[in-house]
Scaffold this motif. Sequence first.
Motif, mmCIF file in Angstrom:
data_model
loop_
_atom_site.group_PDB
_atom_site.id
_atom_site.type_symbol
_atom_site.label_atom_id
_atom_site.label_comp_id
_atom_site.label_asym_id
_atom_site.label_seq_id
_atom_site.Cartn_x
_atom_site.Cartn_y
_atom_site.Cartn_z
ATOM 1 N N ASP A 292 -10.577 -15.425 24.012
ATOM 2 C CA ASP A 292 -10.001 -15.362 22.679
ATOM 3 C C ASP A 292 -8.689 -14.589 22.672
ATOM 4 N N LYS A 293 -8.177 -14.312 23.882
ATOM 5 C CA LYS A 293 -6.882 -13.649 24.055
ATOM 6 C C LYS A 293 -6.417 -13.936 25.479
ATOM 7 N N ASP A 294 -5.175 -13.633 25.771
ATOM 8 C CA ASP A 294 -4.685 -13.802 27.137
ATOM 9 C C ASP A 294 -5.521 -12.920 28.056
ATOM 10 N N THR A 295 -6.000 -13.501 29.166
ATOM 11 C CA THR A 295 -6.957 -12.822 30.033
ATOM 12 C C THR A 295 -6.543 -12.939 31.487
ATOM 13 N N ASP A 296 -6.650 -11.817 32.208
ATOM 14 C CA ASP A 296 -6.459 -11.786 33.655
ATOM 15 C C ASP A 296 -7.822 -11.585 34.292
ATOM 16 N N MET A 297 -8.098 -12.346 35.348
ATOM 17 C CA MET A 297 -9.405 -12.303 35.983
ATOM 18 C C MET A 297 -9.238 -12.360 37.499
ATOM 19 N N LYS A 298 -10.043 -11.592 38.219
ATOM 20 C CA LYS A 298 -10.066 -11.661 39.674
ATOM 21 C C LYS A 298 -11.364 -12.334 40.090
ATOM 22 N N GLY B 125 -16.289 -19.423 44.736
ATOM 23 C CA GLY B 125 -16.430 -18.312 43.809
ATOM 24 C C GLY B 125 -16.606 -18.786 42.382
ATOM 25 N N PHE B 126 -17.021 -17.840 41.530
ATOM 26 C CA PHE B 126 -17.268 -18.116 40.121
ATOM 27 C C PHE B 126 -16.768 -16.940 39.286
ATOM 28 N N SER B 127 -16.418 -17.204 38.047
ATOM 29 C CA SER B 127 -16.082 -16.118 37.136
ATOM 30 C C SER B 127 -17.316 -15.250 36.927
ATOM 31 N N LYS B 128 -17.099 -13.943 36.868
ATOM 32 C CA LYS B 128 -18.127 -12.935 36.582
ATOM 33 C C LYS B 128 -19.220 -12.816 37.638
#
Length: 144
Positions: free
Chosen positions: A132-138, A111-114
């Motif tokens: 540029d800020k705390d980020t949550d990603m699935k 998998g890849f981001s976005k």
Amino acid sequence: MKTLVRAAASLLAAVCFTAAAQAQTKANKLTITVGNLTERKGTIRVGLVTKADNFMGKADIDTAVAVPAEGPLVITFANLPSGTYAVRLHQDLNDNKQMDIEGGRPTEPFGFSKITMLMGPPSFEDASFQLDKDTDMKIALISL
């Protein structure tokens, strides 16, 4: 009085400069959740990349996390400087520390981001994002 005003102005300028410098070097946290693990074995190998030239090569930051027996897998990177990143990962089912390929196609989930669906090889530009800020990603794993 002039000396006091100059001192106050110098102090204010120093405070503003320090605040601006801290904002530019702010540490961010990136939390990645992989929730669609269909096989509960092996290791998830994650690479964070900051340059297009390294997208399919050596990652700037590499980590490996054992696949849990149940539930989603959560990986957190702390103290990341602000900037442009892309995430790539794969589930190393046989723990041989590489993405297995057969006939030019990956045989292990990846998998890849976005990116949720592929129409050919992904690019850094397609997968990159600004941190540029705390980020949550699935990230959803893709199996071919």
